[in-house]
Design a protein around this motif. Structure first.
Motif, PDB file in Angstrom:
ATOM      1  N   ALA A   1     -36.673 -49.683   7.077  1.00  0.00           N
ATOM      2  CA  ALA A   1     -37.468 -48.543   6.663  1.00  0.00           C
ATOM      3  C   ALA A   1     -38.921 -48.919   6.416  1.00  0.00           C
ATOM      4  O   ALA A   1     -39.233 -49.996   5.931  1.00  0.00           O
ATOM      5  CB  ALA A   1     -36.873 -47.939   5.387  1.00  0.00           C
ATOM      6  N   ALA A   2     -39.823 -48.000   6.779  1.00  0.00           N
ATOM      7  CA  ALA A   2     -41.247 -48.223   6.567  1.00  0.00           C
ATOM      8  C   ALA A   2     -41.666 -47.880   5.146  1.00  0.00           C
ATOM      9  O   ALA A   2     -42.774 -48.183   4.726  1.00  0.00           O
ATOM     10  CB  ALA A   2     -42.052 -47.379   7.568  1.00  0.00           C
ATOM     11  N   GLY A   3     -40.798 -47.223   4.414  1.00  0.00           N
ATOM     12  CA  GLY A   3     -41.081 -46.946   3.010  1.00  0.00           C
ATOM     13  C   GLY A   3     -41.474 -45.518   2.705  1.00  0.00           C
ATOM     14  O   GLY A   3     -41.733 -45.180   1.556  1.00  0.00           O
ATOM     15  N   LYS A   4     -41.523 -44.618   3.721  1.00  0.00           N
ATOM     16  CA  LYS A   4     -41.846 -43.223   3.440  1.00  0.00           C
ATOM     17  C   LYS A   4     -40.641 -42.544   2.817  1.00  0.00           C
ATOM     18  O   LYS A   4     -39.524 -42.628   3.324  1.00  0.00           O
ATOM     19  CB  LYS A   4     -42.239 -42.497   4.731  1.00  0.00           C
ATOM     20  N   VAL A   5     -40.850 -41.853   1.705  1.00  0.00           N
ATOM     21  CA  VAL A   5     -39.782 -41.156   1.007  1.00  0.00           C
ATOM     22  C   VAL A   5     -40.038 -39.653   1.085  1.00  0.00           C
ATOM     23  O   VAL A   5     -41.137 -39.184   0.788  1.00  0.00           O
ATOM     24  CB  VAL A   5     -39.693 -41.590  -0.466  1.00  0.00           C
ATOM     25  N   VAL A   6     -39.029 -38.895   1.494  1.00  0.00           N
ATOM     26  CA  VAL A   6     -39.112 -37.444   1.550  1.00  0.00           C
ATOM     27  C   VAL A   6     -38.096 -36.870   0.569  1.00  0.00           C
ATOM     28  O   VAL A   6     -36.901 -37.161   0.664  1.00  0.00           O
ATOM     29  CB  VAL A   6     -38.821 -36.912   2.973  1.00  0.00           C
ATOM     30  N   ASP A   7     -38.576 -36.093  -0.382  1.00  0.00           N
ATOM     31  CA  ASP A   7     -37.700 -35.490  -1.380  1.00  0.00           C
ATOM     32  C   ASP A   7     -37.028 -34.266  -0.763  1.00  0.00           C
ATOM     33  O   ASP A   7     -37.705 -33.319  -0.337  1.00  0.00           O
ATOM     34  CB  ASP A   7     -38.523 -35.089  -2.606  1.00  0.00           C
ATOM     35  N   LEU A   8     -35.719 -34.273  -0.701  1.00  0.00           N
ATOM     36  CA  LEU A   8     -34.961 -33.171  -0.119  1.00  0.00           C
ATOM     37  C   LEU A   8     -34.415 -32.224  -1.181  1.00  0.00           C
ATOM     38  O   LEU A   8     -33.513 -31.431  -0.917  1.00  0.00           O
ATOM     39  CB  LEU A   8     -33.804 -33.728   0.729  1.00  0.00           C
ATOM     40  N   THR A   9     -34.998 -32.301  -2.371  1.00  0.00           N
ATOM     41  CA  THR A   9     -34.486 -31.564  -3.524  1.00  0.00           C
ATOM     42  C   THR A   9     -35.465 -30.494  -3.982  1.00  0.00           C
ATOM     43  O   THR A   9     -36.653 -30.770  -4.158  1.00  0.00           O
ATOM     44  CB  THR A   9     -34.248 -32.523  -4.699  1.00  0.00           C
ATOM     45  N   HIS A  10     -34.977 -29.295  -4.184  1.00  0.00           N
ATOM     46  CA  HIS A  10     -35.787 -28.234  -4.782  1.00  0.00           C
ATOM     47  C   HIS A  10     -35.813 -28.408  -6.301  1.00  0.00           C
ATOM     48  O   HIS A  10     -34.773 -28.663  -6.921  1.00  0.00           O
ATOM     49  CB  HIS A  10     -35.196 -26.854  -4.487  1.00  0.00           C
ATOM     50  N   ALA A  11     -36.980 -28.257  -6.910  1.00  0.00           N
ATOM     51  CA  ALA A  11     -37.026 -28.097  -8.362  1.00  0.00           C
ATOM     52  C   ALA A  11     -36.521 -26.680  -8.659  1.00  0.00           C
ATOM     53  O   ALA A  11     -36.812 -25.742  -7.916  1.00  0.00           O
ATOM     54  CB  ALA A  11     -38.454 -28.266  -8.867  1.00  0.00           C
ATOM     55  N   TYR A  12     -35.727 -26.541  -9.712  1.00  0.00           N
ATOM     56  CA  TYR A  12     -35.204 -25.194  -9.950  1.00  0.00           C
ATOM     57  C   TYR A  12     -35.159 -24.836 -11.424  1.00  0.00           C
ATOM     58  O   TYR A  12     -35.192 -25.687 -12.306  1.00  0.00           O
ATOM     59  CB  TYR A  12     -33.833 -25.046  -9.280  1.00  0.00           C
ATOM     60  N   ASP A  13     -35.149 -23.539 -11.653  1.00  0.00           N
ATOM     61  CA  ASP A  13     -35.001 -22.988 -12.996  1.00  0.00           C
ATOM     62  C   ASP A  13     -34.123 -21.746 -12.876  1.00  0.00           C
ATOM     63  O   ASP A  13     -33.440 -21.554 -11.866  1.00  0.00           O
ATOM     64  CB  ASP A  13     -36.366 -22.681 -13.623  1.00  0.00           C
ATOM     65  N   GLY A  14     -34.158 -20.914 -13.885  1.00  0.00           N
ATOM     66  CA  GLY A  14     -33.289 -19.745 -13.882  1.00  0.00           C
ATOM     67  C   GLY A  14     -33.612 -18.712 -12.826  1.00  0.00           C
ATOM     68  O   GLY A  14     -32.824 -17.798 -12.585  1.00  0.00           O
ATOM     69  N   GLU A  15     -34.782 -18.853 -12.170  1.00  0.00           N
ATOM     70  CA  GLU A  15     -35.167 -17.913 -11.123  1.00  0.00           C
ATOM     71  C   GLU A  15     -34.688 -18.339  -9.746  1.00  0.00           C
ATOM     72  O   GLU A  15     -34.777 -17.559  -8.786  1.00  0.00           O
ATOM     73  CB  GLU A  15     -36.698 -17.769 -11.103  1.00  0.00           C
ATOM     74  N   PHE A  16     -34.178 -19.559  -9.611  1.00  0.00           N
ATOM     75  CA  PHE A  16     -33.761 -20.046  -8.294  1.00  0.00           C
ATOM     76  C   PHE A  16     -32.568 -19.219  -7.807  1.00  0.00           C
ATOM     77  O   PHE A  16     -31.640 -18.956  -8.567  1.00  0.00           O
ATOM     78  CB  PHE A  16     -33.368 -21.521  -8.382  1.00  0.00           C
ATOM     79  N   PRO A  17     -32.578 -18.793  -6.527  1.00  0.00           N
ATOM     80  CA  PRO A  17     -31.478 -17.960  -6.021  1.00  0.00           C
ATOM     81  C   PRO A  17     -30.127 -18.661  -6.134  1.00  0.00           C
ATOM     82  O   PRO A  17     -30.017 -19.873  -5.945  1.00  0.00           O
ATOM     83  CB  PRO A  17     -31.850 -17.748  -4.551  1.00  0.00           C
ATOM     84  N   THR A  18     -29.106 -17.894  -6.430  1.00  0.00           N
ATOM     85  CA  THR A  18     -27.745 -18.420  -6.507  1.00  0.00           C
ATOM     86  C   THR A  18     -26.814 -17.544  -5.671  1.00  0.00           C
ATOM     87  O   THR A  18     -27.146 -16.399  -5.348  1.00  0.00           O
ATOM     88  CB  THR A  18     -27.225 -18.460  -7.957  1.00  0.00           C
ATOM     89  N   PHE A  19     -25.657 -18.088  -5.343  1.00  0.00           N
ATOM     90  CA  PHE A  19     -24.712 -17.354  -4.503  1.00  0.00           C
ATOM     91  C   PHE A  19     -24.262 -16.065  -5.191  1.00  0.00           C
ATOM     92  O   PHE A  19     -24.165 -15.012  -4.557  1.00  0.00           O
ATOM     93  CB  PHE A  19     -23.506 -18.240  -4.183  1.00  0.00           C
ATOM     94  N   ASP A  20     -23.963 -16.144  -6.490  1.00  0.00           N
ATOM     95  CA  ASP A  20     -23.458 -14.960  -7.184  1.00  0.00           C
ATOM     96  C   ASP A  20     -24.563 -14.112  -7.804  1.00  0.00           C
ATOM     97  O   ASP A  20     -24.288 -13.051  -8.382  1.00  0.00           O
ATOM     98  CB  ASP A  20     -22.432 -15.343  -8.248  1.00  0.00           C
ATOM     99  N   GLY A  21     -25.793 -14.575  -7.725  1.00  0.00           N
ATOM    100  CA  GLY A  21     -26.912 -13.800  -8.240  1.00  0.00           C
ATOM    101  C   GLY A  21     -27.223 -14.018  -9.701  1.00  0.00           C
ATOM    102  O   GLY A  21     -28.211 -13.481 -10.223  1.00  0.00           O
ATOM    103  N   ASN A  22     -26.406 -14.817 -10.398  1.00  0.00           N
ATOM    104  CA  ASN A  22     -26.647 -15.092 -11.812  1.00  0.00           C
ATOM    105  C   ASN A  22     -27.493 -16.351 -11.977  1.00  0.00           C
ATOM    106  O   ASN A  22     -27.463 -17.237 -11.126  1.00  0.00           O
ATOM    107  CB  ASN A  22     -25.313 -15.274 -12.545  1.00  0.00           C
ATOM    108  N   PRO A  23     -28.258 -16.466 -13.066  1.00  0.00           N
ATOM    109  CA  PRO A  23     -29.065 -17.677 -13.284  1.00  0.00           C
ATOM    110  C   PRO A  23     -28.198 -18.930 -13.282  1.00  0.00           C
ATOM    111  O   PRO A  23     -27.127 -18.955 -13.900  1.00  0.00           O
ATOM    112  CB  PRO A  23     -29.689 -17.442 -14.661  1.00  0.00           C
ATOM    113  N   GLY A  24     -28.668 -19.968 -12.586  1.00  0.00           N
ATOM    114  CA  GLY A  24     -27.881 -21.191 -12.473  1.00  0.00           C
ATOM    115  C   GLY A  24     -28.145 -22.204 -13.557  1.00  0.00           C
ATOM    116  O   GLY A  24     -27.374 -23.162 -13.717  1.00  0.00           O
ATOM    117  N   ILE A  25     -29.215 -22.014 -14.305  1.00  0.00           N
ATOM    118  CA  ILE A  25     -29.538 -22.943 -15.393  1.00  0.00           C
ATOM    119  C   ILE A  25     -30.228 -22.159 -16.506  1.00  0.00           C
ATOM    120  O   ILE A  25     -31.079 -21.298 -16.246  1.00  0.00           O
ATOM    121  CB  ILE A  25     -30.430 -24.105 -14.885  1.00  0.00           C
TER     122      ILE A  25
END
Length: 271
Positions: free
Chosen positions: A46-70
């Motif tokens: 590896a050349a050392g480049k890091v790509v973050d594949l993670t979304h930062a999330y809070d209670g507004e992040f979409p969820t499958f059931d529509g309810n806040p996830g955190i």
């Protein structure tokens, strides 16, 4: 101590440290050469480049059931105690998260039981953005896998195969989750495709959407077949558009709570 003596003492100390680090480096090289390390060749190259594949999330992040996830609740306040912390209520399958085998089976492996060697693996990215642009419920099909293999070579055993549909760019818009009339709509894998990947001993699949199955799935065929087979999935991946089809190594920071059916994860790719 005189200045000259002090300088000489520091010089000797630095030389000793250099010798120590050189010896450690030589030992590490010897271990790698002897095959005693489990690191994959992809990591060493590896050349050392890091790509973050993670979304930062809070209670507004979409969820499958529509309810806040955190949910956040102040547990200690800075203005009262000089430090602060939150009490969190987290639903396992929210944000960028893992679906463990136990999620869709009575006695499958929990997220805490996932083998660590399955959490660091080659990453293969299947781009179906063109297909998804015309069909909100587009699926990765066996033909997409065959085309990827034809262009890039065999999919390695133990790898993570991720669907890049372009859906992460919709985050913040209602169309990330549903159509204008409220029906769930987003791309996913077909069962025929995941059956093919299971035969290749793929460790996990990932999507940049809310579910491994497409939004209009009526039977959750991928969940019911892929997960009970001892494999896992990752949902709501970010930044797949920053990665090549092959050549990256993915690091999956799985939570480790006992009997967990999954949970929010920090997922990163290294190039």
């Amino acid at each position: 101590m005189c200045d000259a003596c002090l300088i000489e003492s520091i010089k000797n100390s630095m030389l000793s440290r250099r010798a120590l680090f050189a010896g450690a480096a030589a030992t590490t090289a010897a271990v790698v050469a002897s095959g005693l390390t489990t690191a994959r060749p992809a990591l060493a190259q590896a050349a050392g480049k890091v790509v973050d594949l993670t979304h930062a999330y809070d209670g507004e992040f979409p969820t499958f059931d529509g309810n806040p996830g955190i949910l956040y609740e102040p547990a200690v306040k800075f203005d009262e105690s000089g430090y602060q912390l939150w009490k969190l209520t987290i639903y396992e399958h929210t944000g960028t998260h893992i679906d463990a085998p136990l999620h869709f089976s009575a006695d499958g492996a929990s997220v805490a039981d996932l083998p660590p060697e399955r959490l660091v693996c080659p990453l293969c990215v299947l781009d179906i953005t063109a297909k998804a642009a015309g069909d909100a419920n587009a699926m990765v099909e066996p033909a997409d896998i065959e085309a990827w293999v034809s262009a890039n070579g065999a999919i390695p055993a133990g790898s993570c195969v991720a669907m890049h549909s372009g859906w992460a760019a919709k985050l913040g818009d209602p169309s990330f989750r549903n159509t204008a009339d409220g029906k769930l709509a987003f791309p996913g894998f077909s069962k025929a495709a995941t059956d093919m990947l299971a035969g290749m001993d793929v460790a996990c699949i990932g999507v940049d959407t809310l579910s491994l199955d497409p939004g209009n799935s009526a039977d959750f065929g991928v969940h019911f077949s892929w997960l009970p087979g001892g494999r896992f999935g990752i949902e709501n991946l970010a930044n797949l558009d920053q990665l090549p089809a092959t050549g990256a190594t993915v690091f999956i920071g799985a939570p480790k709570h006992k009997t967990g059916t999954g949970g929010p994860a920090r997922v990163m790719a290294v190039l």
